[in-house]
Design a protein around this motif. Structure first.
Motif, PDB file in Angstrom:
ATOM      1  N   GLY A  27      -0.716   1.453   4.126  1.00 59.50           N
ATOM      2  CA  GLY A  27       0.326   1.687   3.136  1.00 59.50           C
ATOM      3  C   GLY A  27      -0.328   2.090   1.836  1.00 59.50           C
ATOM      4  N   ARG A  28       0.466   2.528   0.898  1.00 58.06           N
ATOM      5  CA  ARG A  28      -0.089   3.005  -0.373  1.00 58.06           C
ATOM      6  C   ARG A  28      -0.406   1.879  -1.340  1.00 58.06           C
ATOM      7  NH1 ARG A  28       3.010   7.560  -3.253  1.00 58.06           N
ATOM      8  NH2 ARG A  28       1.052   7.507  -4.393  1.00 58.06           N
ATOM      9  N   ALA A  29       0.203   0.715  -1.152  1.00 61.10           N
ATOM     10  CA  ALA A  29       0.053  -0.373  -2.114  1.00 61.10           C
ATOM     11  C   ALA A  29      -1.339  -0.989  -2.050  1.00 61.10           C
ATOM     12  CB  ALA A  29       1.102  -1.448  -1.850  1.00 61.10           C
ATOM     13  N   VAL A  30      -1.876  -1.300  -3.231  1.00 65.04           N
ATOM     14  CA  VAL A  30      -3.188  -1.936  -3.361  1.00 65.04           C
ATOM     15  C   VAL A  30      -2.985  -3.317  -3.978  1.00 65.04           C
ATOM     16  CG1 VAL A  30      -5.471  -1.804  -4.435  1.00 65.04           C
ATOM     17  CG2 VAL A  30      -4.323   0.298  -3.649  1.00 65.04           C
ATOM     18  N   TYR A  31      -3.505  -4.333  -3.316  1.00 62.10           N
ATOM     19  CA  TYR A  31      -3.331  -5.711  -3.780  1.00 62.10           C
ATOM     20  C   TYR A  31      -4.031  -5.934  -5.116  1.00 62.10           C
ATOM     21  CZ  TYR A  31      -3.704 -10.845  -3.702  1.00 62.10           C
ATOM     22  OH  TYR A  31      -3.661 -12.181  -4.013  1.00 62.10           O
ATOM     23  N   VAL A  32      -3.311  -6.567  -6.062  1.00 66.92           N
ATOM     24  CA  VAL A  32      -3.860  -6.889  -7.379  1.00 66.92           C
ATOM     25  C   VAL A  32      -4.223  -8.365  -7.468  1.00 66.92           C
ATOM     26  CG1 VAL A  32      -3.410  -6.981  -9.869  1.00 66.92           C
ATOM     27  CG2 VAL A  32      -2.608  -5.022  -8.514  1.00 66.92           C
ATOM     28  N   PRO A 242      18.623   8.910   0.844  1.00 65.73           N
ATOM     29  CA  PRO A 242      18.234   7.545   1.218  1.00 65.73           C
ATOM     30  C   PRO A 242      18.015   7.340   2.707  1.00 65.73           C
ATOM     31  CG  PRO A 242      20.585   7.651   0.852  1.00 65.73           C
ATOM     32  CD  PRO A 242      20.050   9.017   0.521  1.00 65.73           C
ATOM     33  N   THR A 243      18.107   8.400   3.514  1.00 61.96           N
ATOM     34  CA  THR A 243      17.937   8.235   4.954  1.00 61.96           C
ATOM     35  C   THR A 243      16.474   8.082   5.358  1.00 61.96           C
ATOM     36  OG1 THR A 243      17.891  10.645   5.257  1.00 61.96           O
ATOM     37  CG2 THR A 243      20.032   9.532   5.456  1.00 61.96           C
ATOM     38  N   SER A 244      15.559   8.432   4.462  1.00 58.61           N
ATOM     39  CA  SER A 244      14.135   8.298   4.794  1.00 58.61           C
ATOM     40  C   SER A 244      13.412   7.603   3.654  1.00 58.61           C
ATOM     41  CB  SER A 244      13.504   9.677   5.050  1.00 58.61           C
ATOM     42  OG  SER A 244      13.652  10.511   3.921  1.00 58.61           O
ATOM     43  N   GLY A 245      12.811   6.475   3.962  1.00 56.00           N
ATOM     44  CA  GLY A 245      12.072   5.724   2.959  1.00 56.00           C
ATOM     45  C   GLY A 245      10.593   5.679   3.284  1.00 56.00           C
ATOM     46  N   GLU A 246       9.783   5.586   2.250  1.00 59.11           N
ATOM     47  CA  GLU A 246       8.332   5.502   2.404  1.00 59.11           C
ATOM     48  C   GLU A 246       7.905   4.040   2.422  1.00 59.11           C
ATOM     49  OE1 GLU A 246       4.268   6.802  -0.073  1.00 59.11           O
ATOM     50  OE2 GLU A 246       6.273   7.006  -0.988  1.00 59.11           O
ATOM     51  N   ILE A 247       7.161   3.642   3.438  1.00 59.86           N
ATOM     52  CA  ILE A 247       6.651   2.279   3.494  1.00 59.86           C
ATOM     53  C   ILE A 247       5.405   2.187   2.615  1.00 59.86           C
ATOM     54  CG2 ILE A 247       5.653   0.472   4.946  1.00 59.86           C
ATOM     55  CD1 ILE A 247       7.363   1.480   7.242  1.00 59.86           C
ATOM     56  N   LEU A 248       5.504   1.381   1.550  1.00 64.36           N
ATOM     57  CA  LEU A 248       4.399   1.208   0.615  1.00 64.36           C
ATOM     58  C   LEU A 248       3.526   0.012   0.964  1.00 64.36           C
ATOM     59  CD1 LEU A 248       6.331   1.754  -2.728  1.00 64.36           C
ATOM     60  CD2 LEU A 248       4.934   3.438  -1.513  1.00 64.36           C
ATOM     61  N   LEU A 249       4.135  -0.980   1.567  1.00 63.36           N
ATOM     62  CA  LEU A 249       3.442  -2.235   1.845  1.00 63.36           C
ATOM     63  C   LEU A 249       4.036  -2.885   3.073  1.00 63.36           C
ATOM     64  CD1 LEU A 249       1.761  -4.844   1.149  1.00 63.36           C
ATOM     65  CD2 LEU A 249       3.673  -5.495  -0.335  1.00 63.36           C
ATOM     66  N   GLU A 250       3.190  -3.369   3.947  1.00 60.82           N
ATOM     67  CA  GLU A 250       3.612  -4.203   5.065  1.00 60.82           C
ATOM     68  C   GLU A 250       2.522  -5.237   5.293  1.00 60.82           C
ATOM     69  OE1 GLU A 250       4.730  -3.547   9.724  1.00 60.82           O
ATOM     70  OE2 GLU A 250       5.620  -2.163   8.260  1.00 60.82           O
ATOM     71  N   ARG A 273       3.500  -0.660 -10.769  1.00 63.37           N
ATOM     72  CA  ARG A 273       3.131  -2.036 -10.439  1.00 63.37           C
ATOM     73  C   ARG A 273       4.347  -2.729  -9.806  1.00 63.37           C
ATOM     74  NH1 ARG A 273      -0.802  -5.800 -12.507  1.00 63.37           N
ATOM     75  NH2 ARG A 273      -1.915  -3.927 -13.188  1.00 63.37           N
ATOM     76  N   ILE A 274       4.126  -3.381  -8.694  1.00 62.65           N
ATOM     77  CA  ILE A 274       5.160  -4.153  -8.018  1.00 62.65           C
ATOM     78  C   ILE A 274       4.836  -5.636  -8.180  1.00 62.65           C
ATOM     79  CG2 ILE A 274       6.211  -4.714  -5.792  1.00 62.65           C
ATOM     80  CD1 ILE A 274       5.533  -1.887  -4.879  1.00 62.65           C
ATOM     81  N   THR A 275       5.737  -6.392  -8.784  1.00 60.80           N
ATOM     82  CA  THR A 275       5.581  -7.836  -8.934  1.00 60.80           C
ATOM     83  C   THR A 275       6.675  -8.519  -8.123  1.00 60.80           C
ATOM     84  OG1 THR A 275       4.757  -7.513 -11.191  1.00 60.80           O
ATOM     85  CG2 THR A 275       5.387  -9.745 -10.562  1.00 60.80           C
ATOM     86  N   MET A 276       6.290  -9.492  -7.319  1.00 59.35           N
ATOM     87  CA  MET A 276       7.244 -10.196  -6.459  1.00 59.35           C
ATOM     88  C   MET A 276       7.119 -11.701  -6.658  1.00 59.35           C
ATOM     89  SD  MET A 276       6.614  -7.823  -3.049  1.00 59.35           S
ATOM     90  CE  MET A 276       4.837  -7.756  -3.354  1.00 59.35           C
TER      91      MET A 276
END
Length: 297
Positions: A27-32, A242-250, A273-276
């Protein structure tokens, strides 16, 4: 939020599992980094919605126990990882007459903050969205979509997000059938409609959402993988298609706790930046953690 009793049993089993993978799937997301938050205060925990200011410094979160919490995020100067939550203020959620929400009425799940500062909260106990002009103030009703009444108990309006024009978007945790897309509801010009749906890709279920500074919609999803723990997925959508989404993180099973709230902003390097934040279900063997990833642009 799934059934608390079931989650409690599974969370207890997670604590006994000795081998858990910490590798991420592509995925594109990089852990911070991650920060475990503890606070000696009645009502602490159960956080299911999150908003963060554009500079990544101030936060607001809502709990499914009927509280709104605000504060400041301190970060490491070099790594930008969260090091401390301070200046914490906690507010009871009130109804339209100023009385504290109790029972099935206090289950706040989704959170969105308008440019005016108005706070919107979606609830899944009694399926609705309410507006608060200030933290700690009385609620104001904004109307209902007819579909809200028929939604599955304990699996309703988990997600709430607001776009740059001030339109609200919400969707339920379950669509009713595993092959049925998730219906997205919009509050625009004082009325609710249902303009589109988002594809359902099992086994994940939506638990949080936010519009990023890029104008795209970020959907946080969760899967409870038996006794082994939770998995997290983040998909990004252009709502014009909205029919196609990109998976950034799994994430791998057990990598994080029960992440339910998401806030999307742009850091000082220009990356998204994604904060959860996790819902600990008020169980000692779970934890309240803030987890961050960045999306290199």
């Amino acid at each position: 939020m799934q059934n608390r009793f079931v989650l409690a049993i599974i969370a207890a089993a997670i604590a006994a599992v000795a081998v858990i993978s910490h590798a991420e799937t592509p995925g594109r997301a990089v852990y911070v980094g991650s920060y475990t938050w503890t606070l000696d205060s009645p009502g602490f925990g159960g956080y299911s919605g999150l908003e963060i200011t554009a500079d990544g410094r101030e936060f607001i979160t809502v709990s499914d126990g009927g509280y709104l919490v605000t504060g400041i995020l301190e970060r490491d100067r070099d790594t930008t990882e969260i090091t401390l939550l301070k200046n914490i203020s906690q507010f009871e959620l009130l109804d339209t007459k100023g009385k504290q929400l109790l029972g099935v009425w206090d289950d706040g799940e989704g959170l969105a903050v308008a440019k005016t500062g108005a706070i919107f909260i979606s609830f899944e106990g009694e399926h609705r969205v309410w507006r608060y002009d200030v933290a700690g103030g009385n609620a104001a009703q904004i109307g209902h979509h007819p579909d809200f009444k028929e939604m599955q108990n304990n699996s309703a309006l988990e997600v709430l997000a607001i776009d740059a024009s001030g339109d609200l978007f919400t969707l339920p945790e379950r669509s009713g059938v595993v092959t049925r897309p998730f219906p997205v509801y919009r509050f625009k010009d004082g009325k609710w409609d249902q303009p589109f749906s988002i594809p359902r890709i099992s086994p994940y279920l939506p638990v949080g959402g936010d519009f990023g500074p890029d104008g795209k919609f970020y959907l946080l999803e969760r899967h409870l993988n038996g006794i082994f723990g939770f998995q997290t997925r983040v998909r990004r959508f252009d709502i014009s298609d909205p029919t196609s989404g990109e998976i950034l993180l799994e994430s791998s099973t057990g990598r994080h706790d029960n992440l339910e709230g998401i806030a999307v902003w742009r850091d000082s390097t220009g990356d998204i930046r994604i904060t959860m934040i996790s819902d600990d279900n008020y169980r000692a063997f779970q934890r309240t953690e803030l987890v961050e990833y960045r999306i290199p642009e």
